[in-house]
Write a protein that holds these residues in place. Structure first.
Motif, PDB file in Angstrom:
ATOM      1  N   THR A 143      -4.332  -3.212 -15.563  1.00 34.67           N
ATOM      2  CA  THR A 143      -3.022  -2.551 -15.562  1.00 34.67           C
ATOM      3  C   THR A 143      -2.873  -1.633 -14.354  1.00 34.67           C
ATOM      4  N   SER A 150      -7.028 -15.040 -10.217  1.00 39.69           N
ATOM      5  CA  SER A 150      -6.283 -13.913 -10.782  1.00 39.69           C
ATOM      6  C   SER A 150      -7.238 -12.927 -11.427  1.00 39.69           C
ATOM      7  N   ASN A 206      -2.218  -3.789 -11.340  1.00 38.74           N
ATOM      8  CA  ASN A 206      -0.861  -4.342 -11.368  1.00 38.74           C
ATOM      9  C   ASN A 206       0.173  -3.302 -10.941  1.00 38.74           C
ATOM     10  N   ARG A 207      -0.041  -2.062 -11.315  1.00 40.06           N
ATOM     11  CA  ARG A 207       0.878  -1.002 -10.899  1.00 40.06           C
ATOM     12  C   ARG A 207       0.832  -0.787  -9.390  1.00 40.06           C
ATOM     13  N   MET A 208      -0.312  -1.143  -8.800  1.00 43.86           N
ATOM     14  CA  MET A 208      -0.451  -1.041  -7.345  1.00 43.86           C
ATOM     15  C   MET A 208       0.056  -2.303  -6.646  1.00 43.86           C
ATOM     16  N   GLY A 209       0.552  -3.279  -7.432  1.00 42.40           N
ATOM     17  CA  GLY A 209       1.031  -4.527  -6.860  1.00 42.40           C
ATOM     18  C   GLY A 209      -0.072  -5.517  -6.555  1.00 42.40           C
ATOM     19  N   ILE A 210      -1.242  -5.326  -7.142  1.00 45.92           N
ATOM     20  CA  ILE A 210      -2.404  -6.188  -6.893  1.00 45.92           C
ATOM     21  C   ILE A 210      -2.608  -7.091  -8.103  1.00 45.92           C
ATOM     22  N   ARG A 211      -2.561  -8.411  -7.858  1.00 47.59           N
ATOM     23  CA  ARG A 211      -2.701  -9.363  -8.959  1.00 47.59           C
ATOM     24  C   ARG A 211      -3.725 -10.458  -8.679  1.00 47.59           C
ATOM     25  N   SER A 212      -4.404 -10.405  -7.565  1.00 42.53           N
ATOM     26  CA  SER A 212      -5.438 -11.391  -7.236  1.00 42.53           C
ATOM     27  C   SER A 212      -6.653 -10.672  -6.671  1.00 42.53           C
ATOM     28  N   ALA A 248      -6.539  -9.522  -2.921  1.00 43.25           N
ATOM     29  CA  ALA A 248      -5.977  -8.198  -2.649  1.00 43.25           C
ATOM     30  C   ALA A 248      -6.979  -7.097  -2.983  1.00 43.25           C
TER      31      ALA A 248
END
Length: 481
Positions: free
Chosen positions: A196, A184, A199-205, A208
């Motif tokens: 942050t 992560s 995360n707004r781009m949908g990336i959490r790992s 990605a």
């Protein structure tokens, strides 16, 4: 048919081994300073009102990192707080690096809780990564610290894996990069702002993140983040300063509570003294003095000098001297901490001789002198010396310095062991049984002597060493045993 031995599993060369100490300040306190090692202890940051480190007992009560003080107190009423100190953890990390420097050379500090070891230069020395890692674990287990580790092609890769608690020595760089894909973003060194944005781009790992082309990253983020991502992939090596151990020993400690009795400090000095002696032995040094700085609550710092009769590098010897010294110290205010320093060092020369040689060990003499110096002070202890002089008064002078006795030989003659200084007039009735021996010397140093010495006996049967001076006056100068 002769059985074939299975092939020995060899690790491929890894570049970096990263070690993370997430509970550095807390573990050191529990291992070295805490009276109750099973108490509910936490390291608390008052600035952010946040629990940073949690002991096992506190964790069993439900306390977790990131909690506020009110929530933690509600879960455990008897919680004990340790204020977080970046400087304290940085000092501890430096001490750890000094210990690991005995088994590895290229060490990089990432304050306050991590360090990295470059494995390339030491693989050939240990023949395999596995051999070195076994010694590495053995060294750290003696410290009582909890840690996580991982290997990778760069410091950044190994750091992210270690913070992810993988605790793995990867056989290939490809395996390390593959394991990093599922990590992560929280285990990376990315700022909260960058996390942050991802995360707004949908990336959490990181998987990605690695899929995004560098051109796209360059449009959204600065060059610092791009360089970091390249380092995570193992494609870029960031130059970092290598750790070099200090040539002097220094240990600083803040006590868990104030002390009003100086003798209770000995318990907290045991481990620092052992570390100091280990430092001396590893550098082939020894010392005859330690400096103890006492940090008092309402008074200026108090400096205590501990001197031994001769250079020492044994922990038990120094602890014995410290115990004697602490008995004499009167604290003007409560003691909050201390600093132990060792500056005056000399190269240690081991002495050896053949089996049948006449040997004299100076260890007992050195320990006696050290105990006297610690108990009475430097100015109250004098050492006898030997001078090649026919005048018995000057053959064994006393001095406060610690120079070795000269190899001068006392002139042979009829001379007793017990001398009277100064000689006193002869008042007893005696009978001369030997003599005279004429002694006339010293005209060159303002202490001229012209005497005729005799051996006489008195009515008690004692043998006296008497002399007659140039004025025909009789004196007693000593007694034979």
């Amino acid at each position: 048919m002769k059985p074939v031995s299975p092939p020995v599993r060899q690790y491929a060369i890894m570049q970096w081994l990263y070690v993370d100490f997430p509970f550095l300040q807390l573990d050191h306190f529990i291992h070295e300073l805490a009276e109750d090692k099973h108490a509910a202890l936490v390291v608390f940051c008052p600035v952010n009102n946040e629990i940073l480190q949690v002991s096992g007992t506190a964790a069993s009560a439900g306390i977790q990192r990131g909690m506020g003080l009110a929530q933690a107190s509600a879960l455990q009423s008897s919680i004990q707080l340790l204020p977080y100190s970046f400087e304290s953890e940085n000092r501890l990390l430096t001490l750890l690096a000094s210990q690991l420097y005995q088994i590895a050379s290229d060490i990089v500090l990432l304050a306050p809780q991590g360090l990295a070891i470059k494995l390339d230069p030491i693989i050939h020395y240990y023949q395999s990564v596995g051999n070195f890692v076994a010694l590495f674990h053995h060294t750290l287990q003696q410290t009582g610290l909890r840690y996580h580790f991982a290997t990778g092609p760069t410091v950044e890769t190994a750091q992210a894996l270690a913070k992810g608690k993988v605790d793995t020595i990867y056989e290939t760089n490809a395996q390390a990069i593959c394991a990093l894909q599922s990590a992560s973003l929280a285990v990376t060194a990315l700022s909260e702002k960058h996390i942050t944005q991802f995360n707004r781009m949908g990336i959490r790992s990181l998987h990605a993140v690695f899929q995004i082309p560098l051109e796209e990253l360059g449009k959204r983020f600065d060059n610092t983040l791009i360089s970091y991502v390249l380092a995570l992939k193992g494609n870029k090596h960031t130059p970092r300063p290598v750790f070099h151990p200090s040539q002097r020993f220094q240990y600083q400690c803040e006590l868990p509570f104030e002390l009003e009795d100086s003798t209770r400090l000995l318990r907290f000095l045991t481990h620092p003294v052992e570390q100091c002696c280990a430092f001396l032995k590893s550098h082939n040094l020894t010392t005859d003095s330690l400096v103890l700085m006492l940090h008092l609550a309402d008074s200026p710092q108090q400096q205590i000098n501990i001197r031994s009769g001769a250079p020492l590098h044994n922990a038990q010897d120094w602890l014995s001297l410290l115990s004697l010294k602490l008995e004499q110290i009167e604290l003007t205010s409560p003691l909050r901490g201390f600093q132990l320093c060792c500056d005056n060092t000399v190269v240690f020369h081991a002495t050896s001789d053949h089996l049948f040689a006449e040997r004299f060990s100076k260890h007992a003499e050195n320990m006696l002198m050290g105990a006297l110096l610690a108990k009475l002070g430097q100015n109250a202890v004098q050492r006898p010396k030997v001078r090649a002089d026919h005048r018995a008064d000057l053959q064994v002078p006393f001095s406060k310095d610690k120079e070795e006795n000269s190899k001068a030989v006392i002139p042979q003659g009829q001379q007793p062991c017990w001398l009277i200084s100064p000689p006193r007039p002869l008042t007893d009735s005696t009978r001369i049984i030997y003599g005279p021996e004429r002694l006339q010397t010293g005209w060159w140093d303002n202490y001229p002597v012209k005497r005729d010495y005799f051996i006489a006996t008195n009515a008690k049967g004692q043998r006296l060493w008497v002399f007659r001076d140039h004025d025909s006056q009789w004196f007693v100068h000593g007694y034979f045993s």
